[in-house]
Design an enzyme around this catalytic site. Structure first.
Site, PDB file in Angstrom:
ATOM      1  N   GLU A 104       0.837  -1.208   0.000  1.00 16.03           N
ATOM      2  CA  GLU A 104       0.000   0.000   0.000  1.00 16.03           C
ATOM      3  C   GLU A 104       0.870   1.256   0.000  1.00 16.03           C
ATOM      4  O   GLU A 104       0.538   2.253  -0.655  1.00 16.03           O
ATOM      5  CB  GLU A 104      -0.929  -0.023   1.219  1.00 16.03           C
ATOM      6  CG  GLU A 104      -1.928   1.116   1.271  1.00 16.03           C
ATOM      7  CD  GLU A 104      -2.881   1.150   0.078  1.00 16.03           C
ATOM      8  OE1 GLU A 104      -3.309   0.080  -0.366  1.00 16.03           O
ATOM      9  OE2 GLU A 104      -3.177   2.256  -0.405  1.00 16.03           O
TER      10      GLU A 104
ATOM     11  N   GLU B 263       1.199   6.637  -6.858  1.00 15.78           N
ATOM     12  CA  GLU B 263       0.098   7.568  -7.163  1.00 15.78           C
ATOM     13  C   GLU B 263       0.566   9.014  -7.024  1.00 15.78           C
ATOM     14  O   GLU B 263       0.300   9.841  -7.905  1.00 15.78           O
ATOM     15  CB  GLU B 263      -1.081   7.317  -6.206  1.00 15.78           C
ATOM     16  CG  GLU B 263      -1.969   6.166  -6.608  1.00 15.78           C
ATOM     17  CD  GLU B 263      -3.059   5.890  -5.578  1.00 15.78           C
ATOM     18  OE1 GLU B 263      -3.689   4.846  -5.707  1.00 15.78           O
ATOM     19  OE2 GLU B 263      -3.248   6.708  -4.650  1.00 15.78           O
TER      20      GLU B 263
ATOM     21  N   HIS C 262      -4.882  12.946 -17.770  1.00 16.91           N
ATOM     22  CA  HIS C 262      -5.232  11.532 -17.929  1.00 16.91           C
ATOM     23  C   HIS C 262      -4.479  10.927 -19.099  1.00 16.91           C
ATOM     24  O   HIS C 262      -4.280  11.566 -20.129  1.00 16.91           O
ATOM     25  CB  HIS C 262      -6.747  11.390 -18.150  1.00 16.91           C
ATOM     26  CG  HIS C 262      -7.475  11.058 -16.893  1.00 16.91           C
ATOM     27  ND1 HIS C 262      -8.221   9.917 -16.732  1.00 16.91           N
ATOM     28  CD2 HIS C 262      -7.534  11.717 -15.706  1.00 16.91           C
ATOM     29  CE1 HIS C 262      -8.719   9.901 -15.517  1.00 16.91           C
ATOM     30  NE2 HIS C 262      -8.328  10.980 -14.878  1.00 16.91           N
ATOM     31  N   HIS C 263      -4.014   9.710 -18.908  1.00 22.42           N
ATOM     32  CA  HIS C 263      -3.352   8.962 -19.989  1.00 22.42           C
ATOM     33  C   HIS C 263      -3.555   7.473 -19.701  1.00 22.42           C
ATOM     34  O   HIS C 263      -3.421   7.053 -18.542  1.00 22.42           O
ATOM     35  CB  HIS C 263      -1.867   9.308 -20.056  1.00 22.42           C
ATOM     36  CG  HIS C 263      -1.217   8.752 -21.289  1.00 22.42           C
ATOM     37  ND1 HIS C 263      -0.875   7.426 -21.411  1.00 22.42           N
ATOM     38  CD2 HIS C 263      -0.888   9.353 -22.466  1.00 22.42           C
ATOM     39  CE1 HIS C 263      -0.349   7.231 -22.608  1.00 22.42           C
ATOM     40  NE2 HIS C 263      -0.353   8.372 -23.271  1.00 22.42           N
TER      41      HIS C 263
ATOM     42  N   LYS D  72      -1.355   2.729 -12.388  1.00 21.60           N
ATOM     43  CA  LYS D  72      -2.054   2.805 -11.098  1.00 21.60           C
ATOM     44  C   LYS D  72      -2.856   1.532 -10.832  1.00 21.60           C
ATOM     45  O   LYS D  72      -2.907   1.045  -9.698  1.00 21.60           O
ATOM     46  CB  LYS D  72      -2.980   4.023 -11.072  1.00 21.60           C
ATOM     47  CG  LYS D  72      -2.240   5.347 -10.962  1.00 21.60           C
ATOM     48  CD  LYS D  72      -3.242   6.470 -10.753  1.00 21.60           C
ATOM     49  CE  LYS D  72      -2.537   7.774 -10.467  1.00 21.60           C
ATOM     50  NZ  LYS D  72      -3.504   8.841 -10.129  1.00 21.60           N
TER      51      LYS D  72
HETATM   52  N1  ATP Z   1      -3.908  10.272 -14.755  1.00 20.16           N
HETATM   53  C1  ATP Z   1      -4.685   9.205 -14.983  1.00 20.16           C
HETATM   54  N2  ATP Z   1      -4.813   8.717 -16.226  1.00 20.16           N
HETATM   55  C2  ATP Z   1      -5.606   7.630 -16.451  1.00 20.16           C
HETATM   56  N3  ATP Z   1      -6.301   6.970 -15.516  1.00 20.16           N
HETATM   57  C3  ATP Z   1      -6.195   7.410 -14.259  1.00 20.16           C
HETATM   58  C4  ATP Z   1      -5.397   8.555 -13.926  1.00 20.16           C
HETATM   59  N4  ATP Z   1      -5.501   8.762 -12.588  1.00 20.16           N
HETATM   60  C5  ATP Z   1      -6.293   7.789 -12.116  1.00 20.16           C
HETATM   61  N5  ATP Z   1      -6.721   6.986 -13.103  1.00 20.16           N
HETATM   62  C6  ATP Z   1      -7.610   5.807 -12.949  1.00 20.16           C
HETATM   63  O1  ATP Z   1      -8.406   5.995 -11.795  1.00 20.16           O
HETATM   64  C7  ATP Z   1      -8.088   4.965 -10.830  1.00 20.16           C
HETATM   65  C8  ATP Z   1      -8.095   5.574  -9.445  1.00 20.16           C
HETATM   66  O2  ATP Z   1      -7.006   6.466  -9.373  1.00 20.16           O
HETATM   67  P1  ATP Z   1      -6.670   7.307  -8.077  1.00 20.16           P
HETATM   68  O3  ATP Z   1      -5.416   8.058  -8.321  1.00 20.16           O
HETATM   69  O4  ATP Z   1      -7.880   8.085  -7.674  1.00 20.16           O
HETATM   70  O5  ATP Z   1      -6.358   6.174  -7.089  1.00 20.16           O
HETATM   71  P2  ATP Z   1      -7.282   5.510  -5.988  1.00 20.16           P
HETATM   72  O6  ATP Z   1      -7.404   4.061  -6.338  1.00 20.16           O
HETATM   73  O7  ATP Z   1      -8.498   6.334  -5.772  1.00 20.16           O
HETATM   74  O8  ATP Z   1      -6.317   5.632  -4.794  1.00 20.16           O
HETATM   75  P3  ATP Z   1      -6.581   5.512  -3.260  1.00 20.16           P
HETATM   76  O9  ATP Z   1      -5.707   4.356  -2.856  1.00 20.16           O
HETATM   77  O10 ATP Z   1      -6.108   6.829  -2.772  1.00 20.16           O
HETATM   78  O11 ATP Z   1      -8.045   5.270  -3.039  1.00 20.16           O
HETATM   79  C9  ATP Z   1      -6.716   4.414 -11.256  1.00 20.16           C
HETATM   80  O12 ATP Z   1      -6.512   3.100 -10.783  1.00 20.16           O
HETATM   81  C10 ATP Z   1      -6.802   4.522 -12.756  1.00 20.16           C
HETATM   82  O13 ATP Z   1      -7.555   3.443 -13.299  1.00 20.16           O
END
Ligand code: ATP
Length: 117
Positions: free
Chosen positions: A65, A72, A82-83, A90
């Site tokens: 984690e 992240e 976004h890409h 991620k």
């Molecule tokens: N810059 C980006 N470009 C493309 N997809 C993204 C991007 N940022 C996030 N995502 C998508 O959204 C999902 C969630 O991203 P985020 O950064 O919000 O993490 P999270 O899973 O919410 O983290 P946390 O552990 O804080 O809950 C990622 O797993 C990815 O699929």
């Protein structure tokens, strides 16, 4: 700033854990789970191998984690737009946490079966 003193590097590491604690609800949940495992271990006092297995699993989940959170933060900083590749990176990091969490649950179930079954 390479080769700082051990106490400084320890401080940086503790800062990272504290930052993850503040920012990540999932990290706080996993810490609560690890605490619950320690309580169960202290209650049941199983053979040393169970202590090793269960504590190792807790550490693996928490470590994954922390890596997930680090990735992240870094990705959001270097590429805020976004890409698809960022999304995959991620998702893979989150997948690593999921795989280790499932393994930890399996080991805990095996422990429950062995000590209560
Ligand atoms: N810059 C980006 N470009 C493309 N997809 C993204 C991007 N940022 C996030 N995502 C998508 O959204 C999902 C969630 O991203 P985020 O950064 O919000 O993490 P999270 O899973 O919410 O983290 P946390 O552990 O804080 O809950 C990622 O797993 C990815 O699929």
């Amino acid at each position: 700033m390479k080769n700082q003193s051990f106490s400084k590097r320890l401080g940086f590491a503790m800062n990272g854990v504290a930052a993850a604690w503040r920012a990540e609800a999932s990290f706080r949940t996993q810490c609560a789970g690890a605490l619950a495992v320690v309580v169960v271990l202290l209650w049941r006092r199983p053979e040393p191998v169970w202590w090793a297995l269960l504590l190792l699993n807790c550490a693996l989940v928490l470590g994954a984690e922390l890596f997930n959170s680090a990735l992240e933060h870094a990705l959001d900083r270097v590429h805020p737009e976004h890409h698809p590749a960022i999304g995959i990176a991620k998702d893979c990091a989150a997948g690593a946490v999921l795989v280790l969490s499932l393994a930890a649950v399996c080991v805990f179930i095996a422990f429950v079966v062995a000590s209560f079954g």
